[in-house]
Write a protein that holds these residues in place. Structure first.
Motif, PDB file in Angstrom:
ATOM      1  N   THR A 268      29.057  33.290 -14.690  1.00 41.02           N
ATOM      2  CA  THR A 268      28.406  33.503 -16.021  1.00 41.02           C
ATOM      3  C   THR A 268      27.421  32.369 -16.244  1.00 41.02           C
ATOM      4  O   THR A 268      27.084  31.493 -15.285  1.00 41.02           O
ATOM      5  N   GLU A 269      26.632  32.420 -17.148  1.00 39.07           N
ATOM      6  CA  GLU A 269      25.545  31.390 -17.370  1.00 39.07           C
ATOM      7  C   GLU A 269      26.041  30.033 -17.390  1.00 39.07           C
ATOM      8  O   GLU A 269      25.322  28.973 -17.086  1.00 39.07           O
ATOM      9  N   ASP A 270      27.194  29.922 -18.201  1.00 41.51           N
ATOM     10  CA  ASP A 270      27.709  28.286 -18.297  1.00 41.51           C
ATOM     11  C   ASP A 270      27.837  27.593 -16.845  1.00 41.51           C
ATOM     12  O   ASP A 270      27.695  26.496 -16.857  1.00 41.51           O
ATOM     13  N   ILE A 271      28.535  28.620 -16.199  1.00 40.48           N
ATOM     14  CA  ILE A 271      28.950  27.912 -14.932  1.00 40.48           C
ATOM     15  C   ILE A 271      27.859  27.594 -14.039  1.00 40.48           C
ATOM     16  O   ILE A 271      27.630  26.705 -13.202  1.00 40.48           O
ATOM     17  N   LEU A 272      26.770  28.516 -14.372  1.00 42.81           N
ATOM     18  CA  LEU A 272      25.329  28.172 -13.436  1.00 42.81           C
ATOM     19  C   LEU A 272      24.595  27.004 -14.058  1.00 42.81           C
ATOM     20  O   LEU A 272      24.294  26.339 -13.231  1.00 42.81           O
ATOM     21  N   GLN A 273      24.977  26.609 -15.303  1.00 46.02           N
ATOM     22  CA  GLN A 273      24.420  25.384 -15.789  1.00 46.02           C
ATOM     23  C   GLN A 273      25.067  24.278 -15.308  1.00 46.02           C
ATOM     24  O   GLN A 273      24.569  23.233 -14.960  1.00 46.02           O
ATOM     25  N   GLN A 274      26.321  24.413 -14.675  1.00 36.06           N
ATOM     26  CA  GLN A 274      27.074  23.251 -14.434  1.00 36.06           C
ATOM     27  C   GLN A 274      26.820  23.055 -12.930  1.00 36.06           C
ATOM     28  O   GLN A 274      26.624  21.939 -12.290  1.00 36.06           O
ATOM     29  N   VAL A 275      26.636  24.003 -12.214  1.00 31.05           N
ATOM     30  CA  VAL A 275      26.403  23.800 -10.572  1.00 31.05           C
ATOM     31  C   VAL A 275      24.936  23.859 -10.310  1.00 31.05           C
ATOM     32  O   VAL A 275      24.655  23.312  -9.252  1.00 31.05           O
ATOM     33  N   GLY A 276      24.122  24.227 -11.270  1.00 29.08           N
ATOM     34  CA  GLY A 276      22.541  24.332 -10.892  1.00 29.08           C
ATOM     35  C   GLY A 276      22.315  25.518 -10.089  1.00 29.08           C
ATOM     36  O   GLY A 276      22.905  26.328  -9.665  1.00 29.08           O
ATOM     37  N   PRO A 277      20.847  25.479  -9.934  1.00 29.21           N
ATOM     38  CA  PRO A 277      20.211  26.708  -9.541  1.00 29.21           C
ATOM     39  C   PRO A 277      20.017  26.719  -7.976  1.00 29.21           C
ATOM     40  O   PRO A 277      19.687  27.802  -7.258  1.00 29.21           O
ATOM     41  N   GLN A 278      20.417  25.638  -7.239  1.00 26.31           N
ATOM     42  CA  GLN A 278      20.241  25.603  -5.846  1.00 26.31           C
ATOM     43  C   GLN A 278      20.927  26.637  -4.940  1.00 26.31           C
ATOM     44  O   GLN A 278      20.385  26.688  -3.833  1.00 26.31           O
ATOM     45  N   TYR A 279      21.954  27.255  -5.366  1.00 24.82           N
ATOM     46  CA  TYR A 279      22.566  28.181  -4.603  1.00 24.82           C
ATOM     47  C   TYR A 279      21.924  29.375  -4.683  1.00 24.82           C
ATOM     48  O   TYR A 279      22.063  30.384  -3.959  1.00 24.82           O
ATOM     49  N   MET A 280      21.063  29.790  -5.944  1.00 22.31           N
ATOM     50  CA  MET A 280      20.410  31.061  -6.005  1.00 22.31           C
ATOM     51  C   MET A 280      21.049  32.213  -5.999  1.00 22.31           C
ATOM     52  O   MET A 280      20.762  33.134  -5.097  1.00 22.31           O
ATOM     53  N   HIS A 281      21.922  32.158  -6.916  1.00 20.23           N
ATOM     54  CA  HIS A 281      22.550  33.254  -7.011  1.00 20.23           C
ATOM     55  C   HIS A 281      22.398  33.715  -8.595  1.00 20.23           C
ATOM     56  O   HIS A 281      21.809  33.358  -9.459  1.00 20.23           O
ATOM     57  N   SER A 282      22.693  35.076  -8.830  1.00 19.58           N
ATOM     58  CA  SER A 282      22.604  35.645 -10.109  1.00 19.58           C
ATOM     59  C   SER A 282      24.060  35.467 -11.268  1.00 19.58           C
ATOM     60  O   SER A 282      24.771  35.426 -10.739  1.00 19.58           O
ATOM     61  N   THR A 283      23.539  35.446 -12.249  1.00 15.98           N
ATOM     62  CA  THR A 283      24.650  35.430 -13.533  1.00 15.98           C
ATOM     63  C   THR A 283      24.684  36.773 -13.912  1.00 15.98           C
ATOM     64  O   THR A 283      24.084  37.859 -13.641  1.00 15.98           O
ATOM     65  N   ALA A 284      25.968  37.180 -14.684  1.00 19.23           N
ATOM     66  CA  ALA A 284      26.203  38.498 -15.052  1.00 19.23           C
ATOM     67  C   ALA A 284      25.021  38.606 -15.962  1.00 19.23           C
ATOM     68  O   ALA A 284      24.622  39.728 -16.496  1.00 19.23           O
ATOM     69  N   ALA A 285      24.550  37.790 -16.744  1.00 24.47           N
ATOM     70  CA  ALA A 285      23.339  38.018 -17.883  1.00 24.47           C
ATOM     71  C   ALA A 285      22.272  38.322 -17.025  1.00 24.47           C
ATOM     72  O   ALA A 285      21.485  39.410 -17.822  1.00 24.47           O
ATOM     73  N   MET A 286      21.669  37.507 -16.292  1.00 28.05           N
ATOM     74  CA  MET A 286      20.516  37.821 -15.402  1.00 28.05           C
ATOM     75  C   MET A 286      20.698  39.505 -14.846  1.00 28.05           C
ATOM     76  O   MET A 286      19.614  40.072 -15.162  1.00 28.05           O
ATOM     77  N   LEU A 287      21.475  39.771 -14.396  1.00 28.58           N
ATOM     78  CA  LEU A 287      21.711  41.183 -13.817  1.00 28.58           C
ATOM     79  C   LEU A 287      21.531  42.157 -14.901  1.00 28.58           C
ATOM     80  O   LEU A 287      21.054  43.338 -14.868  1.00 28.58           O
ATOM     81  N   ALA A 288      22.393  42.097 -16.029  1.00 29.84           N
ATOM     82  CA  ALA A 288      22.696  42.891 -17.020  1.00 29.84           C
ATOM     83  C   ALA A 288      21.046  43.120 -17.533  1.00 29.84           C
ATOM     84  O   ALA A 288      20.738  44.153 -18.042  1.00 29.84           O
ATOM     85  N   LYS A 289      20.265  42.303 -17.945  1.00 29.59           N
ATOM     86  CA  LYS A 289      19.118  42.469 -18.496  1.00 29.59           C
ATOM     87  C   LYS A 289      18.014  43.242 -17.566  1.00 29.59           C
ATOM     88  O   LYS A 289      17.374  44.013 -18.094  1.00 29.59           O
ATOM     89  N   THR A 290      18.266  42.797 -16.136  1.00 29.49           N
ATOM     90  CA  THR A 290      17.494  43.845 -15.255  1.00 29.49           C
ATOM     91  C   THR A 290      18.039  45.119 -15.303  1.00 29.49           C
ATOM     92  O   THR A 290      16.981  46.125 -15.533  1.00 29.49           O
TER      93      THR A 290
END
Length: 324
Positions: free
Chosen positions: A235-257
């Motif tokens: 989810t977006e909040d977890i991505l903010q905690q771990v950072g973008p370096q793992y290069m994975h999608s969030t549910a929000a990113m996927l849903a928007k596409t």
């Protein structure tokens, strides 16, 4: 089109979820296709309807272990079970070398069946047989990663209005056209199957994505697609905690596409082990991913679970089938 989730966890298995694997078949056809093959995929297959003898092709999205460590075992087991039919593996650079090394150092030198590799990272990479056409689409990840677009090839029927307009008499020439052969009329004109044949139903399309932090890269591939199966690791909040370096999608990113592309069905999969089916200390509930996606996507959302089976019928409707 029928499909089964063989593994839905990201990185490592959990007690409820194995790492990545996805089985696809055309309706009740016993031949099938495998997308990704994480460690333990064989165990999931033993709980499914799928036989290694009827596996037509394997599609590996990228070289990370949770997507490919099960591949040598599947190859070896197919050999031990007496498989003789050729097997195609579509994958980016590195997978053939990985399989070759394992075969060399584990005494799997001789296979009873031919093994063919197709590089999915080469331009315009396509796999095709009489049932499906599969194209590869580049994604964004720490290593080259790909999505695979499966488009079925429905049988063709004759359009009798077109036959009459072109003056093709009823009889053997109709059969020739039905079988894909051109015919020559008595006046010398040639009629091709393309002029008088049409699909018996609209071709169904499923896009299965590998690891990817830019879902919009798939917008062109999603045209006329019935279902997008794609990682939804955080989810977006977890991505903010771990950072973008793992290069994975969030549910929000996927849903928007998926919403931009107008895809009617969206399957979330490849979940971080932070998310569980039951709430527990230090863990998040899996439904949080669905809830986040639903904020941006108005279509049908399913949260993948291991061994869940689904079908997209010829009208494009998605339904859940009995468990394996």
């Amino acid at each position: 089109m029928q499909f089964t989730f063989l593994g839905t966890s990201a990185g490592v298995p959990t007690r409820q979820r194995n790492v990545s694997g996805f089985a696809l078949s055309i309706d009740d056809h016993r031949d099938w296709y495998l997308v990704d093959c994480g460690e333990g995929t064989q165990h999931r297959l033993l709980q499914s309807r799928h036989s290694l003898a009827r596996l037509r092709a394997i599609f590996i999205s990228h070289v990370h272990g949770d997507h490919c460590y099960g591949l040598p075992g599947v190859i070896a087991s197919a050999n031990m079970s007496g498989r003789t039919q050729p097997l195609t593996i579509c994958a980016p650079d590195g997978i053939e070398q990985f399989v070759t090394a394992v075969r060399q150092y584990t005494d799997l030198h001789t296979l009873r069946y031919p093994l063919h590799f197709v590089r999915s990272d080469l331009e315009n990479a396509v796999y095709e047989d009489e049932l499906v056409r599969v194209s590869a689409h580049a994604l964004s990840h720490r290593v080259p990663s790909f999505a695979y677009r499966f488009e079925e090839k429905p049988p063709h029927t004759l359009n009798q209005d077109s036959l009459r307009e072109l003056g093709v008499p009823r009889g053997p020439q109709w059969g020739e056209l039905q079988h894909g052969n051109p015919v020559t009329l008595t006046d010398g004109r040639q009629v091709t199957p393309e002029q008088v044949c049409e699909p018996a139903w609209r071709a169904r399309v499923i896009v299965v994505g590998g690891d990817n932090d830019q879902p919009d890269l798939l917008l062109s591939a999603l045209k006329n697609t019935d279902l997008l199966v794609h990682e939804s690791t955080f989810t977006e909040d977890i991505l903010q905690q771990v950072g973008p370096q793992y290069m994975h999608s969030t549910a929000a990113m996927l849903a928007k596409t998926a919403e931009r592309a107008g895809v009617p069905h969206l399957a979330l999969t490849h979940f971080s082990q932070r998310y569980r089916e039951k709430s527990s200390p230090g863990k998040r509930h899996i439904d949080e991913l669905r809830a986040e996606a639903a904020e941006y996507y108005r279509g049908n959302i399913l949260v993948a679970r291991d061994l869940d089976r689904y079908e997209i019928n010829r009208k494009g409707e998605l339904s859940k089938l009995d468990s394996e």
